[in-house]
Design a protein around this motif. Structure first.
Motif, mmCIF file in Angstrom:
data_model
loop_
_atom_site.group_PDB
_atom_site.id
_atom_site.type_symbol
_atom_site.label_atom_id
_atom_site.label_comp_id
_atom_site.label_asym_id
_atom_site.label_seq_id
_atom_site.Cartn_x
_atom_site.Cartn_y
_atom_site.Cartn_z
ATOM 1 N N CYS A 93 26.495 9.502 -15.924
ATOM 2 C CA CYS A 93 27.338 10.671 -15.642
ATOM 3 C C CYS A 93 27.019 11.211 -14.252
ATOM 4 O O CYS A 93 25.853 11.350 -13.867
ATOM 5 C CB CYS A 93 27.114 11.745 -16.706
ATOM 6 N N GLU A 94 28.035 11.530 -13.461
ATOM 7 C CA GLU A 94 27.839 11.968 -12.076
ATOM 8 C C GLU A 94 27.402 13.420 -11.969
ATOM 9 O O GLU A 94 27.001 13.860 -10.899
ATOM 10 C CB GLU A 94 29.130 11.776 -11.280
ATOM 11 N N THR A 95 27.515 14.162 -13.056
ATOM 12 C CA THR A 95 27.190 15.593 -12.997
ATOM 13 C C THR A 95 25.755 15.892 -13.401
ATOM 14 O O THR A 95 25.404 17.058 -13.575
ATOM 15 C CB THR A 95 28.151 16.374 -13.899
ATOM 16 N N GLN A 153 21.505 6.781 -9.389
ATOM 17 C CA GLN A 153 22.012 8.124 -9.672
ATOM 18 C C GLN A 153 21.450 9.159 -8.696
ATOM 19 O O GLN A 153 22.163 10.053 -8.248
ATOM 20 C CB GLN A 153 21.663 8.518 -11.110
ATOM 21 N N ALA A 154 20.148 9.028 -8.368
ATOM 22 C CA ALA A 154 19.549 9.955 -7.397
ATOM 23 C C ALA A 154 20.208 9.802 -6.040
ATOM 24 O O ALA A 154 20.466 10.793 -5.339
ATOM 25 C CB ALA A 154 18.047 9.695 -7.301
ATOM 26 N N GLY A 155 20.485 8.544 -5.634
ATOM 27 C CA GLY A 155 21.153 8.336 -4.353
ATOM 28 C C GLY A 155 22.527 8.961 -4.312
ATOM 29 O O GLY A 155 22.924 9.552 -3.303
ATOM 30 N N ALA A 156 23.293 8.841 -5.401
ATOM 31 C CA ALA A 156 24.613 9.469 -5.443
ATOM 32 C C ALA A 156 24.507 10.980 -5.327
ATOM 33 O O ALA A 156 25.299 11.631 -4.624
ATOM 34 C CB ALA A 156 25.327 9.079 -6.736
ATOM 35 N N THR A 212 26.729 14.871 2.272
ATOM 36 C CA THR A 212 28.148 15.019 2.602
ATOM 37 C C THR A 212 28.530 16.489 2.745
ATOM 38 O O THR A 212 29.308 16.866 3.632
ATOM 39 C CB THR A 212 29.000 14.357 1.505
ATOM 40 N N ALA A 213 27.965 17.325 1.883
ATOM 41 C CA ALA A 213 28.230 18.767 1.997
ATOM 42 C C ALA A 213 27.695 19.317 3.305
ATOM 43 O O ALA A 213 28.331 20.168 3.954
ATOM 44 C CB ALA A 213 27.609 19.507 0.809
ATOM 45 N N LEU A 214 26.519 18.843 3.741
ATOM 46 C CA LEU A 214 25.989 19.284 5.035
ATOM 47 C C LEU A 214 26.837 18.763 6.187
ATOM 48 O O LEU A 214 27.098 19.481 7.162
ATOM 49 C CB LEU A 214 24.541 18.807 5.187
ATOM 50 N N GLY A 249 20.040 22.819 3.863
ATOM 51 C CA GLY A 249 19.516 21.459 3.829
ATOM 52 C C GLY A 249 18.166 21.375 3.154
ATOM 53 O O GLY A 249 17.887 20.440 2.399
ATOM 54 N N SER A 250 17.318 22.369 3.392
ATOM 55 C CA SER A 250 15.973 22.335 2.808
ATOM 56 C C SER A 250 16.022 22.591 1.307
ATOM 57 O O SER A 250 15.356 21.904 0.528
ATOM 58 C CB SER A 250 15.087 23.382 3.492
ATOM 59 N N SER A 251 16.807 23.578 0.896
ATOM 60 C CA SER A 251 16.839 23.907 -0.529
ATOM 61 C C SER A 251 17.625 22.878 -1.332
ATOM 62 O O SER A 251 17.256 22.561 -2.467
ATOM 63 C CB SER A 251 17.458 25.293 -0.728
ATOM 64 N N ALA A 252 18.700 22.341 -0.742
ATOM 65 C CA ALA A 252 19.532 21.401 -1.477
ATOM 66 C C ALA A 252 19.005 19.980 -1.355
ATOM 67 O O ALA A 252 18.504 19.384 -2.311
ATOM 68 C CB ALA A 252 20.982 21.486 -0.974
ATOM 69 N N PHE A 253 19.075 19.430 -0.143
ATOM 70 C CA PHE A 253 18.723 18.010 0.013
ATOM 71 C C PHE A 253 17.225 17.772 -0.101
ATOM 72 O O PHE A 253 16.769 16.957 -0.915
ATOM 73 C CB PHE A 253 19.241 17.503 1.360
#
Length: 782
Positions: free
Chosen positions: A237-239, A269-272, A279-281, A311-315
């Motif tokens: 699952c992608e979510t 899955q982690a890579g996706a 992509t969001a950044l 970037g720090s908090s998300a990626f």
């Protein structure tokens, strides 16, 4: 148990018989009971020691409940165990009944003893017999108490056995219920189902040779297989967030799914997930123009600090969490993690570098420093998992800092050019009548103070990169190379180089580059600025830079201060020489036009000094005032007493022997060309374009030499009549009266004017000079 009951009844009868027939031994002691009581209480300790110990004998002294329970569980089927439990319950109830009977019998004996004591009061003679009866009764009571105690111990022992059997039954019941529980929890609470299966799996495997256990195991295995398939479907699952992904893979590992396949699924899955973060950044960055036209990209939607925070908090946070989970789940397989994380970190670094490149303006340096500091701090957790990324992260921070320093250098250059524009505008602005504009000293002080203040402000901004509370300031680059290469050499020294080069550019042929010529006052001001830099400013700013950015013995090569000072002096010298050439050329242009536009053959007898000579004196006076505002007076050679009254020499063949021809006789006319050449042999050679010194006298002398040399060359190309020669004589005397005071040596002025007069005489068709008194009168009147 029936035997035990029979023995209990027999013992009771023996006790009653003993009470009825009790007697005493010859020694007066009590006779110990034997027979039924001994059979009830078992063999003596000596007999028990001779018998072999049996821990499974429930009536033996070496009985072990745990051994007995183990034997029963391993040998008896479930139906027999249930029957044994019922038998034990009946035996316990029988023991309870026996104890109650014993208690009732003993109670009657106490009543009998009471009656005996009462009879002893009546008849003392039967006391001894009553006492024997009492002793017999007491012995019976003791025997009864021992039986009660043994019965109680046996009851406790049998109760423990019963508890063990009940526990075993509960475990068996739990095993029987495992498939149902697994089926109920597999859909809603898979973790709970896994825990239940984990507890039962070892027991089921151990007893799988039994048909009932094998059936339970097979059913449970089928349910877990369905759960594993459901978890694999959920894993794709992608979510899924990182926590759910980790829990899903962990449960699959508990179900003994292949670890290699799960690691690949985990990284996929982690890579996706991480690709979505990148992509969001990237969506926040402006896209390149596909047409290739050079257009300014739109400004970013958020500042650099917000970009780094996201970037720090998300990626970075997600990558660290997933990498840590991977190491926990697959501790023996980390060879895939490092290249996976390195590729994603490289993409993140590239995005951050693109965002940093959008910081075209200087903006708030503290915001950039905070963003880089936060990036470096958040990246520490990732660098623990990915040590190879430390160099890339440090290089990114170093490049960002170096780029900001370069921008500050360009800002300083722009600021300096803006200040120069203000100076040129102030110099070119029209002055209202009777109102003076800003003087050159004020303009110089404003320019120098503004540039130095801006340089100090830039150093203060750049110093934020090396503050103590900044995490990346501890990197080796910021302790050595940044202070020396980026700040001292790349900012301060580079700005001084550029300033000197820019200043020299105003003197090195601006017309060739299509730029307008600089005003002479600007050349003079820049020459003074470069000279001040050579004397004090360069050493001051280098000292200030070394204090704020200590090199810490990095071993890097630095530009010495004397080399910069020498470059500033060369620039000042070139500017001042060019100023002399420009001002000399301006005066010379007036003299050239005045000579070339006049008819020297048809001119009338001179009655006044020509206006151009007056204008020359006025311009030289203005230049003297202008140079005096910025440079010191200088040293003059001692003047003669008649400097202002000396006659202007005119060579002729017969009319002016004077002081230059003491041996002249009318009968021996002298060749004027020969006389001129002889005079040049004994006169001091004048270098017209020699470098000037940094003082007013030297500057004015250079301008006068260029002007008079131009006048000399123009006169040599003209053909003069008598009155033309006399006009040159008047003009030369007027110049001598006023120009000697501006030169460092009056002989320079006099020598050049003598050459002008000699050239005019050589080019004159009728060389008849004017009387000296008349020349003086005309010059005084003019």
């Amino acid at each position: 148990m029936a035997a035990v009951t029979a023995e209990s009844g027999t013992g009771s009868g023996a006790a009653g018989s003993l009470e009825a027939t009790g007697g005493s031994t010859g020694g007066g002691g009590w006779r110990r009971p034997h027979g039924p009581l001994q059979r009830y209480y078992g063999p003596s300790s000596a007999e028990a020691a001779e018998a072999a110990p049996d821990p499974t004998d429930i009536n033996g002294p070496h009985f072990d409940p745990e051994v007995f329970m183990t034997k029963v569980r391993s040998e008896c089927p479930l139906v027999q165990l249930l029957a044994r439990e019922a038998a034990l319950g009946r035996e316990i109830r029988a023991l309870d009944s026996d104890m109650q009977t014993l208690l009732y019998e003993n109670y009657n004996k106490f009543i009998s003893a009471t009656d005996t004591i009462r009879k002893m009061k009546v008849d003392f003679r039967h006391m001894e017999a009553e006492m024997d009866d009492l002793a017999a009764n007491m012995a019976a009571i003791s025997a009864s108490s021992a039986r009660v105690s043994a019965a109680l111990q046996d009851r406790h022992r049998r109760g423990a056995q019963l508890a063990g059997v009940q526990a075993l039954l509960r475990k068996l019941q739990a095993l029987v219920e495992v498939p149902g529980r697994l089926r109920r929890w597999a859909g809603t609470e898979p973790a709970r189902a896994l825990r239940c299966y984990a507890r039962a799996r070892a027991v089921l495997r151990h007893y799988r040779h039994l048909p009932s256990f094998r059936a339970i195991e097979d059913e449970s295995h089928a349910i877990m297989a369905e759960l594993a398939q459901s978890l694999r479907t959920h894993l794709r699952c992608e979510t899924l967030d990182p926590k759910e992904l980790t829990e899903c893979v962990e449960m699959l590992l508990q179900l003994e799914e292949p670890a290699k396949e799960l690691s690949e699924e985990f990284l996929s899955q982690a890579g996706a997930r991480l690709e979505a973060e990148l992509t969001a950044l990237e969506a926040e960055l402006p896209t390149a123009d596909p047409s290739g036209m050079a257009t300014t990209p739109p400004p970013p939607a958020s500042d650099i600090l917000d970009f780094v925070d996201r970037g720090s908090s998300a990626f970075v946070g997600t990558l660290c969490q997933l990498a840590s989970s991977y190491r926990t789940l697959f501790s023996g397989d980390t060879g895939r993690l490092e290249p996976f994380a390195a590729a994603l970190a490289a993409r993140y670094f590239a995005l951050l570098e693109r965002r940093l490149a959008l910081e075209h303006g200087l903006g708030d340096t503290s915001l950039l420093v905070r963003a880089l500091d936060r990036f470096h701090r958040r990246l520490r957790a990732l660098l623990e998992l990915l040590p190879a990324g430390a160099d890339a992260a440090a290089s990114l921070v170093a490049r960002a800092a170096h780029e900001r320093v370069d921008r500050y250098l360009r800002a300083l250059q722009t600021f300096f050019l803006g200040c120069l524009g203000d100076v040129r505008q102030a110099l070119a602005a029209p002055r209202p009548p009777g109102k003076d504009g800003p003087g050159l000293p004020d303009l110089l002080a404003t320019l120098a103070a503004s540039v130095l203040g801006q340089l100090k402000a830039v150093l203060a901004y750049v110093q934020l990169f090396t503050a103590r509370d900044v995490a990346f300031a501890s990197l080796p680059y910021f302790k050595g190379e940044f202070c020396v290469t980026a700040v001292r050499e790349g900012l301060v020294v580079a700005f001084v180089h550029w300033l000197c080069h820019t200043a020299r550019g105003f003197a090195d042929g601006p017309a060739e580059r299509g730029a307008p010529a600089a005003p002479p006052a600007l050349l003079l001001l820049l020459a003074r600025l470069c000279l001040d830099y050579e004397n004090s400013t360069i050493s001051y700013i280098l000292t200030l830079t070394d204090e704020q950015f200590p090199p810490q013995d990095s071993g890097l090569e630095v530009t010495p201060g004397p080399a910069l000072c020498a470059e500033a002096r060369v620039a000042a010298q070139r500017l001042l020489d060019h100023y002399v050439q420009v001002q000399g050329a301006a005066v010379a242009q007036m003299l050239r036009k005045s000579v070339e536009t006049r008819d020297w053959l048809g001119t009338v007898e001179p009655r006044n000094v020509r206006a151009v000579m007056k204008r020359v004196v006025e311009d030289i006076t203005a230049i003297d005032v202008q140079v005096g505002q910025l440079f010191e007076e200088g040293v003059r050679r001692a003047q003669s007493s008649d400097s202002s009254r000396r006659a202007f020499s005119i060579y002729s063949s017969s009319r002016a022997p004077g002081r230059y021809a003491p041996s002249y006789t009318p009968s021996a006319p002298m060749d004027t060309h020969l006389l001129s050449n002889i005079q040049k042999l004994f006169s001091e050679r004048i270098d017209i374009f020699s470098p000037v010194e940094f003082n007013k006298v030297s500057v004015l002398t250079g301008i006068i030499k260029i002007s008079l040399k131009t006048l000399l060359e123009c006169v040599r190309l003209r053909t003069l009549g008598r009155f033309g020669l006399q006009q040159v004589q008047v003009d030369g005397h007027y110049l001598q009266l006023y120009l000697w005071r501006f030169a460092s040596d009056e002989r320079v002025v006099q020598g050049l004017l003598d050459e002008v007069a000699a050239s005019a005489t050589h080019r004159c068709l009728d060389p008849v000079p004017m009387e000296h008194s008349v020349v003086e009168l005309i010059c005084e009147r003019g």
